[in-house]
Motif scaffolding. Structure first.
Motif, PDB file in Angstrom:
ATOM      1  N   PHE A  97      -1.113  10.374 -10.330  1.00  0.00           N
ATOM      2  CA  PHE A  97      -2.023   9.394  -9.732  1.00  0.00           C
ATOM      3  C   PHE A  97      -2.090   8.125 -10.582  1.00  0.00           C
ATOM      4  N   THR A  98      -2.175   8.295 -11.893  1.00  0.00           N
ATOM      5  CA  THR A  98      -2.242   7.133 -12.788  1.00  0.00           C
ATOM      6  C   THR A  98      -0.960   6.320 -12.708  1.00  0.00           C
ATOM      7  N   GLY A  99       0.190   6.992 -12.587  1.00  0.00           N
ATOM      8  CA  GLY A  99       1.447   6.261 -12.469  1.00  0.00           C
ATOM      9  C   GLY A  99       1.494   5.410 -11.210  1.00  0.00           C
ATOM     10  N   GLY A 100       1.039   5.951 -10.077  1.00  0.00           N
ATOM     11  CA  GLY A 100       1.000   5.173  -8.849  1.00  0.00           C
ATOM     12  C   GLY A 100       0.028   4.011  -8.935  1.00  0.00           C
ATOM     13  N   LEU A 101      -1.134   4.247  -9.578  1.00  0.00           N
ATOM     14  CA  LEU A 101      -2.126   3.189  -9.728  1.00  0.00           C
ATOM     15  C   LEU A 101      -1.619   2.078 -10.636  1.00  0.00           C
ATOM     16  N   LEU A 102      -0.954   2.452 -11.739  1.00  0.00           N
ATOM     17  CA  LEU A 102      -0.414   1.434 -12.649  1.00  0.00           C
ATOM     18  C   LEU A 102       0.653   0.590 -11.967  1.00  0.00           C
ATOM     19  N   MET A 103       1.467   1.231 -11.124  1.00  0.00           N
ATOM     20  CA  MET A 103       2.505   0.478 -10.433  1.00  0.00           C
ATOM     21  C   MET A 103       1.892  -0.542  -9.479  1.00  0.00           C
ATOM     22  N   LYS A 104       0.785  -0.174  -8.835  1.00  0.00           N
ATOM     23  CA  LYS A 104       0.111  -1.101  -7.920  1.00  0.00           C
ATOM     24  C   LYS A 104      -0.589  -2.222  -8.685  1.00  0.00           C
ATOM     25  N   ARG A 105      -1.299  -1.851  -9.765  1.00  0.00           N
ATOM     26  CA  ARG A 105      -2.057  -2.850 -10.523  1.00  0.00           C
ATOM     27  C   ARG A 105      -1.136  -3.809 -11.277  1.00  0.00           C
ATOM     28  N   LEU A 106      -0.080  -3.283 -11.902  1.00  0.00           N
ATOM     29  CA  LEU A 106       0.824  -4.119 -12.691  1.00  0.00           C
ATOM     30  C   LEU A 106       1.881  -4.800 -11.847  1.00  0.00           C
ATOM     31  N   LYS A 107       1.916  -4.422 -10.535  1.00  0.00           N
ATOM     32  CA  LYS A 107       2.900  -5.006  -9.617  1.00  0.00           C
ATOM     33  C   LYS A 107       4.324  -4.872 -10.198  1.00  0.00           C
ATOM     34  N   LEU A 108       4.658  -3.656 -10.586  1.00  0.00           N
ATOM     35  CA  LEU A 108       5.962  -3.409 -11.204  1.00  0.00           C
ATOM     36  C   LEU A 108       7.087  -3.629 -10.197  1.00  0.00           C
ATOM     37  N   SER A 109       8.119  -4.311 -10.641  1.00  0.00           N
ATOM     38  CA  SER A 109       9.319  -4.484  -9.825  1.00  0.00           C
ATOM     39  C   SER A 109      10.125  -3.183  -9.864  1.00  0.00           C
ATOM     40  N   GLY A 113       5.621   8.925 -14.992  1.00  0.00           N
ATOM     41  CA  GLY A 113       6.769   8.255 -14.386  1.00  0.00           C
ATOM     42  C   GLY A 113       7.177   8.816 -13.040  1.00  0.00           C
ATOM     43  N   GLY A 114       6.433   9.782 -12.503  1.00  0.00           N
ATOM     44  CA  GLY A 114       6.808  10.408 -11.244  1.00  0.00           C
ATOM     45  C   GLY A 114       6.815   9.457 -10.069  1.00  0.00           C
ATOM     46  N   THR A 115       5.694   8.777  -9.816  1.00  0.00           N
ATOM     47  CA  THR A 115       5.603   7.864  -8.674  1.00  0.00           C
ATOM     48  C   THR A 115       6.481   6.634  -8.834  1.00  0.00           C
ATOM     49  N   ALA A 149       9.770  -0.444 -12.736  1.00  0.00           N
ATOM     50  CA  ALA A 149       9.439   0.957 -12.454  1.00  0.00           C
ATOM     51  C   ALA A 149      10.472   1.891 -13.070  1.00  0.00           C
ATOM     52  N   ALA A 150      11.755   1.518 -13.028  1.00  0.00           N
ATOM     53  CA  ALA A 150      12.806   2.349 -13.617  1.00  0.00           C
ATOM     54  C   ALA A 150      12.639   2.457 -15.131  1.00  0.00           C
ATOM     55  N   LYS A 151      12.328   1.344 -15.779  1.00  0.00           N
ATOM     56  CA  LYS A 151      12.112   1.370 -17.231  1.00  0.00           C
ATOM     57  C   LYS A 151      10.895   2.201 -17.590  1.00  0.00           C
ATOM     58  N   PHE A 152       9.839   2.090 -16.789  1.00  0.00           N
ATOM     59  CA  PHE A 152       8.615   2.846 -17.042  1.00  0.00           C
ATOM     60  C   PHE A 152       8.879   4.353 -16.933  1.00  0.00           C
ATOM     61  N   ALA A 153       9.592   4.759 -15.879  1.00  0.00           N
ATOM     62  CA  ALA A 153       9.895   6.184 -15.692  1.00  0.00           C
ATOM     63  C   ALA A 153      10.785   6.715 -16.806  1.00  0.00           C
ATOM     64  N   PHE A 154      11.757   5.916 -17.239  1.00  0.00           N
ATOM     65  CA  PHE A 154      12.644   6.341 -18.314  1.00  0.00           C
ATOM     66  C   PHE A 154      11.875   6.496 -19.633  1.00  0.00           C
ATOM     67  N   GLY A 155      10.990   5.542 -19.926  1.00  0.00           N
ATOM     68  CA  GLY A 155      10.233   5.592 -21.179  1.00  0.00           C
ATOM     69  C   GLY A 155       9.316   6.803 -21.259  1.00  0.00           C
ATOM     70  N   ASN A 182       0.809  -1.228   0.000  1.00  0.00           N
ATOM     71  CA  ASN A 182       0.000   0.000   0.000  1.00  0.00           C
ATOM     72  C   ASN A 182       0.837   1.271   0.000  1.00  0.00           C
ATOM     73  N   ALA A 183       2.126   1.160   0.293  1.00  0.00           N
ATOM     74  CA  ALA A 183       2.956   2.351   0.442  1.00  0.00           C
ATOM     75  C   ALA A 183       2.998   3.174  -0.840  1.00  0.00           C
ATOM     76  N   ALA A 184       3.178   2.501  -1.991  1.00  0.00           N
ATOM     77  CA  ALA A 184       3.247   3.235  -3.266  1.00  0.00           C
ATOM     78  C   ALA A 184       1.942   3.971  -3.540  1.00  0.00           C
ATOM     79  N   PHE A 185       0.816   3.321  -3.233  1.00  0.00           N
ATOM     80  CA  PHE A 185      -0.485   3.949  -3.465  1.00  0.00           C
ATOM     81  C   PHE A 185      -0.677   5.159  -2.552  1.00  0.00           C
ATOM     82  N   TYR A 186      -0.283   5.017  -1.285  1.00  0.00           N
ATOM     83  CA  TYR A 186      -0.420   6.137  -0.341  1.00  0.00           C
ATOM     84  C   TYR A 186       0.439   7.328  -0.763  1.00  0.00           C
ATOM     85  N   ILE A 187       1.685   7.028  -1.139  1.00  0.00           N
ATOM     86  CA  ILE A 187       2.572   8.108  -1.579  1.00  0.00           C
ATOM     87  C   ILE A 187       2.047   8.749  -2.860  1.00  0.00           C
TER      88      ILE A 187
END
Length: 592
Positions: free
Chosen positions: A358-370, A521-523, A374-380, A169-174
Motif C-alpha cells: 500500500f505504501t509503495g502505491g501511495l508513494l508512486m502517486k504522491r511522488l508522481k514517479l515516472s 517495490g511491488g506496486t 518506478a523501476a529504480k525504486f523497485a530495484f532499490g 488513479n489506476a496505480a492507486f486502485y491497483i
C-alpha cells in the motif's frame, strides 16, 4: 463497484491460498508424505493456472470479463471443497506410538514389553481397513481446480480497472486491490492457527486419551475445517460479478493523445499490432487465434517487458519457497507449534507486506514517479531486502538433544553424528525391553534429554492418562548421570533451547523489516509491467507474466525447497502399512 467486487475476490483467493500453505505440515502428517510431495501439492495450483491462463488472458479480454471472473470464482470454490473431501472418506487418524495397548487406565501400563509384535502382524493390524494411501490425490486435484478458477481474476480484473479508471488513479486502485489481496493471507493464517489447535477428529475421539499436544510432531489439526470455510467465502465472492457490465465509459484522458513521450518510447508499436478489432468489440474465434502467435512474439520482443519477466522469475523462486515453508521453519528451528507459527505469520509478517504494498502505491502517486523512476525504486527496495535477509544466517539455534540420535548416549557425553540409525537407539540400559527402533513416541527425561520412546528410555511403569502420563523407573535416564534421582520421564519432547527463546524475537523483527522493504517495490514494479506495453496487450502481458512466473517459480520452487528440506531429516515416521512416512525431527543446523 467493480473495485469492491474484485477486492473481495482477491481476498477470497488469497485467504484460501494462504490457508493451503498454513496446512503444509498438517497434510504431511495426515497423509504420511515427505515435504517434496507437499511441494507438489502446493505447486498444483500453478499447474491449474498453466493449463488455461494464456488463452483466458488473450480471449477473455475480448469477452465479458466480469462474468468470466464469476465463473472462475465458482470453480475455485468447488476446488476448495474437493480438498477437504478426504477427511470424510478416510478413517480416524491414528498417530504413531510405541505403546500398543490402549491407554484406558491410570496405572500400571508398562511401556517395556517382554515381547514385540512381529512386523507382519503389525502391518496386518495397522493395514486393516486402510484406505488413505493415496488420498492426497484429492487435495492435488482440488488445488489444480482452484488454479484453473483463479486464472481470470488477476489479468482480466487488473486490465478492466486500468482500461476504465483515470490514468492518475489506476496505480492507486491497483495498489488498493493488491493490499486487500495481502490482507487475505492474514485471515488465512489466522484461520490456519485456529484449526491447527483443534484435533483433526474432534468430536469423535476422547480427547483425554490423546497423549500428544499441538507441539508434537505427530499432531494433526482440523485442516479440513478451514477449507470448508474458505470455500464458502470464495463462492460468495462470485455473486457480484454476474451483475456488472461488460464495459464502462472510458475517461476522456485515456485517449491515444494523452500518452506521455516517455511512455511512448517504451511502447513498441509496429504495424503488426494494428488490430482489426478493438478489445471491447466482438471478433471471430479464428480471427483472434490467427493473431495470437505474432502478438506473443511481439510482446516478448519488448526489452523492458522481457527483462522485468526474468527478474520476477528469479525473485519469486526464493520468495515462494520461503513463504511456503516459513511456518514449518519456525516450528522446527525455534520449537513453536504449528498454531503459533501460523498466528505469527498472520499477525506480524503478512501485515508488514500489506503495508509495504500500500505504501509503495501511495508513494508512486504522491511522488508522481515516472516509469524509469518506478523501476529504480523497485530495484532499490529488492536489493536492500536481499542484503538484510543475509542476517538470518546468524540467528541460529542448537539442535534438540535427542538421546542416541545426536550422540547423547547413555553416558551423556558429547554430540556425535547427525544421521539416525535404527541400531544406534539400543543400549545396555534398555536391553531388558524388547523395543522397536522405528517408533517415534518421544518422552522428556528429567535430565533434559529427549528419548525416542519410553521403551528406549528404559521406563518400566507408567501412571496417569493422556498427556498427563508419567513414566517411572527409567533406567536410561539414570544412566545418563544427570538425573535428580526421580528416574521419570514425561510425555513429549523436552522444551526448546534457551538460546532460541532469546534469538526468536530478533528473527521476527528482521523478518518484518525485510518483508516491508521488499514489498515497497511491488506496486511500482507492477506499473512498469503495465505501462511498457500497448493497451490492447495488457491482458495478454499480465496473463503471460503470471503464466511464466508460476511455471518457472510457483511450480518448481516448493518442490525443490521441500526436497532439500527432506535431506535434513534425522528420523522418519513409519506408515502403518510399512514404508517411510512424514519426518519427525530435523537437523536444524543443516535446515537453516
Amino acid at each position: 463497484m467493480f473495485l469492491v467486487a474484485l477486492s473481495f475476490a482477491y481476498f477470497a483467493k488469497a485467504l484460501s491460498g494462504s490457508y493451503m500453505k498454513s496446512t503444509i505440515t498438517q497434510l504431511e502428517r495426515r497423509f504420511d508424505i515427505p515435504s517434496y510431495l507437499t511441494g507438489v501439492i502446493d505447486g498444483s495450483f500453478e499447474i491449474g493456472n498453466l493449463l488455461v491462463i494464456a488463452f483466458v488472458s488473450y480471449f477473455g479480454a475480448k469477452l465479458h470479463r466480469p462474468k468470466i471472473i464469476a465463473m472462475g470464482c465458482v470453480l475455485m470454490a468447488v476446488g476448495t471443497f474437493i480438498i477437504a473431501l478426504p477427511h470424510f472418506l478416510i478413517g480416524r487418524y491414528k498417530f504413531e506410538t510405541s505403546i500398543r495397548s490402549s491407554v484406558n487406565s491410570t496405572n500400571n501400563l508398562s511401556p517395556c514389553p517382554a515381547r514385540l509384535l512381529s512386523p507382519s502382524s503389525q502391518a496386518s493390524v495397522g493395514c486393516e481397513g486402510e484406505s488413505n494411501l493415496s488420498m492426497w490425490i484429492y487435495v492435488f486435484l482440488g488445488n489444480v481446480l482452484r488454479g484453473i478458477g483463479e486464472t481470470p481474476v488477476q489479468p482480466l480484473g487488473i486490465s478492466y480497472i486500468d482500461d476504465f479508471a483515470r490514468e492518475e488513479n489506476a496505480a492507486f486502485y491497483i495498489g488498493c486491490v493488491q493490499t486487500i489481496a495481502v490482507i487475505g493471507p492474514v485471515f488465512g493464517y489466522l484461520l490456519g492457527s485456529l484449526c491447527a489447535k483443534i484435533y483433526v477428529d474432534i468430536g469423535f475421539v476422547n480427547m483425554e486419551s490423546i497423549t500428544i499436544s499441538p507441539g508434537d510432531a505427530r499432531w494433526v489439526g482440523a485442516w479440513w475445517l478451514g477449507y470448508l470455510i474458505a470455500g464458502v467465502i470464495t463462492l460468495l465472492s462470485a455473486i457480484p460479478f454476474w451483475f456488472l457490465p461488460r464495459s464502462l465509459p472510458i475517461p476522456s484522458d485515456r485517449g491515444p493523445a494523452q500518452c506521455t513521450p516517455e511512455r511512448t518510447s517504451f511502447i513498441k508499436d509496429p504495424p503488426l499490432l494494428e488490430h482489426k478489432y478493438q478489445a471491447d468489440e466482438p471478433a471471430g474465434f479464428l480471427e483472434m487465434a490467427k493473431d495470437f502467435i505474432p502478438t506473443l512474439k511481439t510482446l516478448l520482443g519488448n526489452p523492458v517487458y522481457f527483462i522485468y519477466l526474468c527478474v520476477t522469475i528469479i525473485q519469486l523462486n526464493s520468495l515462494i519457497g520461503m513463504v511456503t515453508y516459513k511456518p514449518k521453519y519456525i516450528e522446527q528451528h525455534y520449537g513453536q507449534s504449528a498454531s503459533k507459527a501460523n498466528f505469527l505469520m498472520g499477525t506480524i509478517n503478512i501485515p508488514a507486506v500489506a503495508l509495504g504494498i500500500f505504501t509503495g502505491g501511495l508513494l508512486m502517486k504522491r511522488l508522481k514517479l515516472s516509469i524509469m523512476g518506478a523501476a529504480k525504486f523497485a530495484f532499490g527496495t529488492s536489493l536492500i531486502g536481499y542484503f538484510l535477509s543475509l542476517f538470518f544466517f546468524v540467528m541460529s539455534c542448537e539442535n534438540i538433544k535427542v538421546a542416541l540420535i545426536y550422540g547423547f548416549h547413555m553416558t551423556g557425553q558429547g554430540v556425535g553424528g547427525v544421521s539416525y540409525e535404527e541400531r544406534s537407539v539400543f543400549s545396555a540400559c534398555n536391553s531388558d525391553c524388547v523395543c522397536s527402533g522405528r517408533d517415534w513416541d518421544p518422552v522428556c527425561g528429567e535430565n533434559g534429554i529427549t528419548y525416542v520412546s519410553p521403551c528406549l528410555a528404559g521406563c518400566q511403569t507408567s501412571t496417569g492418562l493422556g498427556k498427563n502420563t508419567v513414566f517411572s523407573n527409567c533406567s536410561c535416564v539414570v544412566a545418563a548421570g544427570m538425573s535428580s534421582g526421580n528416574l521419570t520421564a514425561s510425555v513429549g519432547h523436552c522444551p526448546h533451547r534457551d538460546n532460541c527463546d532469546r534469538v526468536f524475537p530478533y528473527f521476527l523483527a528482521l523478518s518484518v523489516i525485510t518483508s516491508f522493504i521488499i514489498s515497497l517495490g511491488g506496486t511500482p514494479g507492477y506499473m512498469v509491467l503495465i505501462r511498457c506495453i500497448k493497451p490492447q496487450l495488457k491482458s495478454l502481458a499480465l496473463g503471460f507474466h503470471t503464466l511464466s512466473t508460476r511455471t518457472l517459480a510457483g511450480i518448481p520452487a516448493p518442490i525443490y525447497f521441500g526436497a532439500v528440506i527432506d535431506t535434513t531429516c534425522l528420523k522418519w515416521g513409519q506408515k502403518r502399512c510399512g514404508g517411510r512416512g512424514a519426518c519427525r525431527i530435523y537437523n536444524t543446523t543443516a535446515y537453516r
